[in-house]
Each structure stands twice: as structure tokens, then as C-alpha cells.
Scaffold this active site. Sequence first.
Site, PDB file in Angstrom:
ATOM      1  N   TRP A 310      -4.910  -6.070   0.902  1.00 24.49           N
ATOM      2  CA  TRP A 310      -5.228  -4.722   0.437  1.00 24.49           C
ATOM      3  C   TRP A 310      -5.813  -3.899   1.583  1.00 24.49           C
ATOM      4  O   TRP A 310      -6.503  -4.435   2.445  1.00 24.49           O
ATOM      5  CB  TRP A 310      -6.247  -4.783  -0.707  1.00 24.49           C
ATOM      6  CG  TRP A 310      -5.806  -5.528  -1.930  1.00 24.49           C
ATOM      7  CD1 TRP A 310      -6.334  -6.698  -2.394  1.00 24.49           C
ATOM      8  CD2 TRP A 310      -4.762  -5.168  -2.838  1.00 24.49           C
ATOM      9  NE1 TRP A 310      -5.683  -7.084  -3.540  1.00 24.49           N
ATOM     10  CE2 TRP A 310      -4.714  -6.175  -3.841  1.00 24.49           C
ATOM     11  CE3 TRP A 310      -3.862  -4.110  -2.922  1.00 24.49           C
ATOM     12  CZ2 TRP A 310      -3.804  -6.144  -4.900  1.00 24.49           C
ATOM     13  CZ3 TRP A 310      -2.952  -4.076  -3.972  1.00 24.49           C
ATOM     14  CH2 TRP A 310      -2.923  -5.078  -4.945  1.00 24.49           C
ATOM     15  N   ASN A 345      -0.701   6.951 -21.730  1.00 21.47           N
ATOM     16  CA  ASN A 345      -0.415   5.576 -21.314  1.00 21.47           C
ATOM     17  C   ASN A 345       0.656   5.477 -20.221  1.00 21.47           C
ATOM     18  O   ASN A 345       0.523   4.704 -19.272  1.00 21.47           O
ATOM     19  CB  ASN A 345       0.004   4.725 -22.514  1.00 21.47           C
ATOM     20  CG  ASN A 345       0.099   3.248 -22.135  1.00 21.47           C
ATOM     21  OD1 ASN A 345      -0.850   2.673 -21.633  1.00 21.47           O
ATOM     22  ND2 ASN A 345       1.264   2.650 -22.323  1.00 21.47           N
ATOM     23  N   TRP A 363      -6.436  -3.279  -6.844  1.00 20.61           N
ATOM     24  CA  TRP A 363      -6.418  -2.846  -8.251  1.00 20.61           C
ATOM     25  C   TRP A 363      -7.821  -2.791  -8.856  1.00 20.61           C
ATOM     26  O   TRP A 363      -8.075  -2.009  -9.781  1.00 20.61           O
ATOM     27  CB  TRP A 363      -5.527  -3.771  -9.086  1.00 20.61           C
ATOM     28  CG  TRP A 363      -5.923  -5.231  -9.061  1.00 20.61           C
ATOM     29  CD1 TRP A 363      -5.509  -6.186  -8.182  1.00 20.61           C
ATOM     30  CD2 TRP A 363      -6.827  -5.899  -9.960  1.00 20.61           C
ATOM     31  NE1 TRP A 363      -6.088  -7.401  -8.463  1.00 20.61           N
ATOM     32  CE2 TRP A 363      -6.905  -7.258  -9.562  1.00 20.61           C
ATOM     33  CE3 TRP A 363      -7.570  -5.479 -11.066  1.00 20.61           C
ATOM     34  CZ2 TRP A 363      -7.699  -8.195 -10.220  1.00 20.61           C
ATOM     35  CZ3 TRP A 363      -8.366  -6.423 -11.728  1.00 20.61           C
ATOM     36  CH2 TRP A 363      -8.422  -7.756 -11.298  1.00 20.61           C
TER      37      TRP A 363
END
Length: 481
Positions: A310, A345, A363
Site C-alpha cells: 500500500w 451503495n 482499505w
Amino acid sequence: MHLIWLRSDLRLHDNTALSAAAARGPTVAVYLLSPAQWLEHDDAPCKVDFWLRNLGELSDALGELNIPLLIRHAPRWDEAPQVLLKLCQQLNAEAVHVNEEYGVHESRRDTAVAETLKAHGIDFFSYLDQLLFKPGTVLTKTGTYFQVFSQFRKVCYERLHRSLPGRVAKPAVQDPLPISSDDIPSSVEGFETPSDSLRQLWPAGEAEAQRRLDTFADAQIDYYKSERDFPAKPGTSQLSAYLAAGVISPRQCLHAALHSNQGEFESGKVGAVTWINELLWREFYKHILVGYPRVSRHRAFRPETEALAWRDAPEELLAWQQARTGLPIIDAAMRQLLETGWMHNRLRMVVAMFLTKNLLIDWREGERFFMRHLIDGDLAANNGGWQWSSSTGTDSAPYFRIFNPLSQSEKFDAEGVFIKHWLPELAGLNKKDVHNPANVSGLFGVADYPSPIVNLSTSRQRALAAFKNLPSRHDAGGAHE
């Protein structure tokens, strides 16, 4: 005397523990304020405010049944056993009743409370309430928790065919007790009160939750499958905040959907079937939470993805958080979250993939930011969604599936209605340019809108390379049983 300890079940109707307690004798309700714990869990100020407002409504409703609602302080959950023991001793209560909650901290808290009470001769009863099926009862043939939703759903269908989870009656009026209800605080230290405009979007109380469910089941559910992906349309039920706080139950939702579809959940109206599937996704992620507790501990479901490289990119993360990415659909979605405590959503997936794939940012940064702003923040659903989008989770999107924000924008907000609502600075653009103002050059450029912070094509290649470089990409723990 029986004590009902309310948590994420702030309703009178179809409340398993409340009805069970009231059926056994005189009942008192208690709610614990735990601000230090809530902060640690990244609960959003708008969510805490929503809980308090619903507690106020519930206190009035319980009052009509002569059930007092008491408020006690246990800043951290490890203080709950002593606080509840003291209250039980004051009331001379013989038992505490709760509806099960899931997650590592929740389970530890409840075990500690049960042990403390039982050591003093006080019973502790817990009930299945916020799920249709008890975790541990929907398992693979080898006795493990499912990791693939379609297989989980199939077993749920088989169970529903055999018997539908029934709703429980609300408690009867009891004889008045010489105990008066406590005042519900209007705010809790550490959580600022949200704007009036946000609060007005989410009125508190069971009557509002039931109204939303009835409206959706009567008028909108038929169009749910075809309209739920379009953020400018009112295609979703807007019930998630009420479900997360337990102001309405999944059983009530299931029965309403079945009623609109002649009792069918596999056939009949495709809108109703699709919505019931969403209830089962909610169920699936809570079962994952119990079966694979690592996801409660900020760990990737797929252990091999813990090695992902990441990027540490604080400026880009901040631009994403502040709706300054230069990609209108991303920025509009983030503004919707910041101003309403909720995000459509489809857009949750789009912005999550943008953060984790195009920006290659962990995340967990996104998961935490969402929890700190969502009025419907729910550990299982939020973690499940983030790990699905980032390809670190169970039954997640394959790593090479990366939503392109521009094509998602053109497909699901073709006229730019949603974008222009949340980004009024782009209101002057035509429906082609509004998706990608960077294409507008010269005198007609959009002066007060930023350029894109990333090149979608090269950032996609960077994400693919990062995933390809993982030591092993096969499924963790035999995901395909």
C-alpha cells in the site's frame, strides 16, 4: 424483577429480549453510555446522535407500558460488568436479558457481564434477534463458515423454505413500578451534534422506520433491481440506519418483502428477491465476523493480501476525504457522505475501489473514515464492503476488477443529475463534460474544480502490478468448499 439491557435493538416491536423479559415479570430497561468505547470503534457523531434520538422515542414508548428506561455510564465496556451488577443489586433483579451482538469486543463484553452476574446468582439470558439465523447454524458440509455468498444464500433459502423466522409480540402494559425513567441526554461528550439538515433526513423512532418500510414495500420494491444502482433516483429503502440501530428488525423487513411478493423469496417479483438477497448479504457479513474474528481486528480476510505494498500518500488520502479528487462522481459521493451521513451503495463500491486500487491506499483508511461519518455504520457490513472492493475479503471482487469512475459515472448518472446536485460548481457543464471536466479546455475550463489527482489508466496498471506481486494469490483457507 427483570432487566432488559438495550444495545443495538432500540425498538418495542419484535424485540426478542424485551418480550422475553416482560413475559417473566416486572421489567426495567437500561442503556449504557460508553463514549470512550464508541470513540475507539470510530462511531460517527451523527450515529451517536441518532441512537440518542431513538432512545428518547423508545423511552416514551416504554413509558406507556410502565417500563422505566434507566441510563447508566460505562465509558468503556470493561466497566459494564460492575455497572450492571450494581444496578441489578439496587433493583433486586433476578436476571438480565440481552439480544446477541457480534464482534470480538462485543462477545468479550457479554461473556464478562454474564460471568460477573452469575457469580452473584443473577441469570444472564441472550437471544437471537438482529439476524435471521444464529451464527454457527449455517455451515458448509465440512462444518465451517461459508466464504462464498452464493453458497451461503442457498442454505439460507433451504432454511427459509422449512420455516420462516417469526416475529415476537410487543410486551403488554405492566403494573407501574416505583421507579422513574432517566432523562435521555441530548449529546455525549466527544461527539458533536450534527447539523439540523442531517438530522431532518433521519427522523428517529419506530413509526418512521415502519413508514419507510411500508412505503418501500408498497411502492418501490418492484423497481428495486432496476433502480437501486442509480444514485439520483430514490431506488433504495433508506432503512440501513434503522437496521443498524435496531429500530426495525430484519424479520420485519423480511416479512414485508415476502408480503409484497406473495410469500416468495426465490421467484416472483425480481425487486423483492433482490432486496431479500441484500438482507442475506447483511446476514453473511455478520456470520463472517463470528466465523473469522480476524476481520474484527483490522486484519484482511485473505492473509496473503496483508503483504500488499500500500502507498503512504497522505495528500491524496486527504483529497479523497475532502471530496477534492477532481473526479466528479467520487467527489459528489464523498460530499453526500459528509453532509448526510449516508452514501448510495453503488457509490460506496466506486469510491472504495478508487481509494484502494487507483490510489493504492490501504482499505483500512477508508473503512475507518466511513465509520467516522456513516449514520448506518456497522462493523460487519462496512468491513465486508471495504474488503470486497479492495479484493482482500471473502468472496471479493477479483483483483483485476477495477471500476472505472468515469464509465461508472456515465452509466449510472448519465444526465449528471447526482453530480450537479452535490457539485453545484459543475452545474454549467453539459451531460458529457460533467463526468470529466478535465476535458473542458481553454476559456470554458472549470476554474473552481480541481484537476484529477491521478491518471486512471496508469494507476490501474500500478494496482494490477501490486496484486500480481503478492507471494500467492490462491484463496486463503479453501474458499471454494
